[in-house]
Scaffold this motif. Structure first.
Motif: not given
Length: 345
Positions: A63-66, A83-84, A256-258
């Motif tokens: 986990s973490g930021n983009n 990966i999101y 949009m989250n991919t």
């Protein structure tokens, strides 16, 4: 001597066979999923565990930021398989050749999602598993008239009462595009957008980089309005029950989250199964009803109460504007430099 070597070899094979099993069962494979880490108390029991049981896999969350998570993949600093990312950061990974091309015919649930979500970064890459709306929230008790348009944020009545997103935030380029629209340009015009931004800066208390800053300022009455993603509106309403969220008449923006498969992954087939799974009606419906993610699967049907606070429905989704993230990434550096020179004091 040859006999001893053969026996040792056989023993090694037996040990290897035993180590691949746990209590008589095949040892679970490992799938590393890189995501933001929010709502883990929902995702772990409702999404990850059913997939783990069905596929005999152990999901490990990174986990973490983009930016930080994408950097790990850039530096080969992790064993991430899936990966999101927001579409903005996903485009960076694609441009740098970090993600595997996706055969959409092997992801059947892609056919069940909104067209906007199928290929936000190109037909060869992963879909959006959720779409949020970037619009305007405001406190009707603190403004002289209802807000209906992006251009309303430029009103002198809102001087010292709004916040705007920083150009380096996910929604910063969207608001710059909105400024271009307010200037009267149908196609994006950088010069007109920046001139329009100069006019709104006196209205802004500050630029926000994190949505939590917006929520805090709104809750404490420091601001009365501003552009924000609809998914955070529930937090605003908890503090200000009369708060309203609107999709501006010129159109809100699709955030949009991919989901993509990392090229270096050694679990590509399993990663594809996971991608298909999170687009399923079952997972999408559970996420929506838990108010975690807005659904993109068109088979998900929600009541008015269940849909509250979500970006949901054909009319809403079809009305959203979509930025070309390849164009945004190519121009973002000059926009940031210009923003810092002309707008930041």
């Amino acid at each position: 001597m040859k006999k001893i070597l053969m026996m040792l070899s056989l023993f090694t094979l037996v040990l290897a066979a035993c180590s691949s099993k746990e209590d008589g069962k095949e040892k679970p494979a490992k799938l590393v999923v890189s995501t933001w880490g929010f709502a883990d108390d929902f995702f772990r029991p409702e999404v990850y565990e059913p997939f783990e049981k069905k596929h005999n896999v152990k999901i490990v969350v990174d986990s973490g930021n983009n930016a930080d998570r994408l950097n790990k993949v850039r530096q080969a600093n992790s064993d991430v398989d899936v990966i999101y990312l927001s579409d903005y950061y996903a485009q960076q990974g694609i441009d740098e050749g970090l993600f595997e091309k996706v055969d959409h015919s092997k992801i059947p649930n892609i056919d069940k999602i909104y067209d906007k979500a199928k290929a936000p970064n190109g037909a060869e890459y992963g879909p959006a598993y959720t779409i949020a709306q970037f619009g305007i929230a405001y406190n009707p008790d603190e403004v002289s008239k209802p807000i209906t348009s992006w251009k309303d944020l430029w009103s002198k009545d809102l001087a010292g009462k709004i916040t705007i997103p920083s150009i380096t935030s996910t929604t910063g380029p969207m608001f710059l595009d909105a400024a271009s629209k307010v200037s009267g340009s149908e196609e994006f015009n950088e010069d007109k957008a920046f001139n329009q931004m100069k006019e709104i800066m006196p209205n802004a208390v500050k630029e926000y980089g994190q949505t939590s800053e917006f929520v805090n300022m709104f809750s404490q009455g420091e601001i009365a309005a501003g552009p924000i993603m609809e998914m955070y509106f529930g937090d605003l309403q908890e503090a200000v029950p009369n708060a309203k969220f609107i999709s501006p008449e010129e159109g809100g923006y699709a955030v949009m989250n991919t989901v993509n498969i990392v090229k270096a992954s050694d679990q590509k087939e399993l990663a594809g199964e996971f991608m298909n799974y999170i687009l399923s009606k079952e997972v999408q419906e559970k996420s929506a009803k838990a108010k975690v993610d807005s659904p993109v699967n068109t088979e998900v049907k929600l009541s008015e109460t269940e849909a509250k606070g979500l970006t949901y429905g054909d009319d809403v989704i079809n009305s959203l504007r979509v930025l070309d993230m390849k164009f945004v990434n190519e121009d973002s550096k000059q926009w940031i430099d210009r923003w810092n020179r002309e707008l930041t004091h």
